[in-house]
Design a protein around this motif. Structure first.
Motif: not given
Length: 245
Positions: A164-168, A181-191
């Protein structure tokens, strides 16, 4: 019933309940009907045959109810059951108090989720001598705790688990890497609720609830006002309709 002509279907409903507010054939071949009067619904619910065919009639699970939110500190000392009993005469059938977790303790709040036994939610409630505003309940987007994508749960997820944190790929140890973020690749968690994808999914939920339409229809409306580079709500739905015309 799928073999019946539109004329036969119309005449069948007319004979049972008169002129209905709306009639719609669903993908599975069943019919979704909206009644103008309670008597029409009661006649339909008693129906076992339709144009000489056996049928089963039931109330729709969600379209005949609505959910709202009230905030009232004067109710802080009352239980959910007590509040529900007092508000029963105003159509309230279920009460759920919002709680927050702080320092390991569950703390009740003054925010209450209410379920009404009718599709049109009242704008306000009489809480004793008080008039309390009722806001529309907008559920948060459904996010998978396995892959972090929106629109399904982990029980139905068919992709590899992601952190959830690093998207890996998900790891057992505590993640110390940078947030991606796994959804937008932004510098934040997916939540994160400031994620543009989360905001878009939340807007879809709002449109679905406010307009009482299906999730795909709400998504189509929101995506019509969203550029491919991200989510925005600058265009109104009237603007979208005008463009389509």
């Amino acid at each position: 019933m799928s073999k019946l002509s539109p004329f036969a279907v119309q005449k069948g409903f007319q004979a049972i309940a008169g002129t209905l507010k709306s009639t719609k054939r669903l993908r599975d071949g069943s019919f979704l009907v909206e009644c103008s009067r309670r008597a029409q619904a009661e006649n339909l619910l008693r129906t076992t045959t339709f144009v000489d065919r056996p049928v089963h009639v039931s109330m729709h699970k969600t379209l005949n109810s609505s959910r709202g939110v009230i905030r009232c500190r004067e109710l802080s000392l009352l239980s959910e059951a007590e509040i529900g009993e007092e508000l029963k005469s105003q159509g309230v059938v279920e009460v759920h108090r919002v709680t927050v977790k702080k320092e390991g303790k569950v703390i009740p709040t003054n925010t209450l989720f209410l379920t009404f036994n009718r599709p049109d939610m009242p704008k306000e409630l009489r809480v004793g001598y008080l008039k309390v505003k009722v806001d529309l309940f907008i559920p948060n987007p459904l996010r998978c705790f396995n892959c972090n994508k929106f629109g399904h749960t982990s029980q139905r997820c068919k992709t590899a688990a992601k952190c959830q944190r690093c998207g890996k790929d998900k790891h057992e140890e505590q993640c110390e890497g940078p947030q991606i973020c796994s959804n937008c690749s932004g510098p934040h968690a997916a939540s994160a609720k400031d994620c543009p994808v989360w905001k878009k999914e939340k807007e879809i939920q709002r449109i679905r609830v406010e307009k009482r339409i299906s999730f795909p229809e709400a998504r189509q409306l929101v995506e019509a006002t969203s550029p491919s580079t991200g989510f925005t709500s600058n265009l109104s739905f009237a603007d979208v309709l005008n463009k389509k015309r």
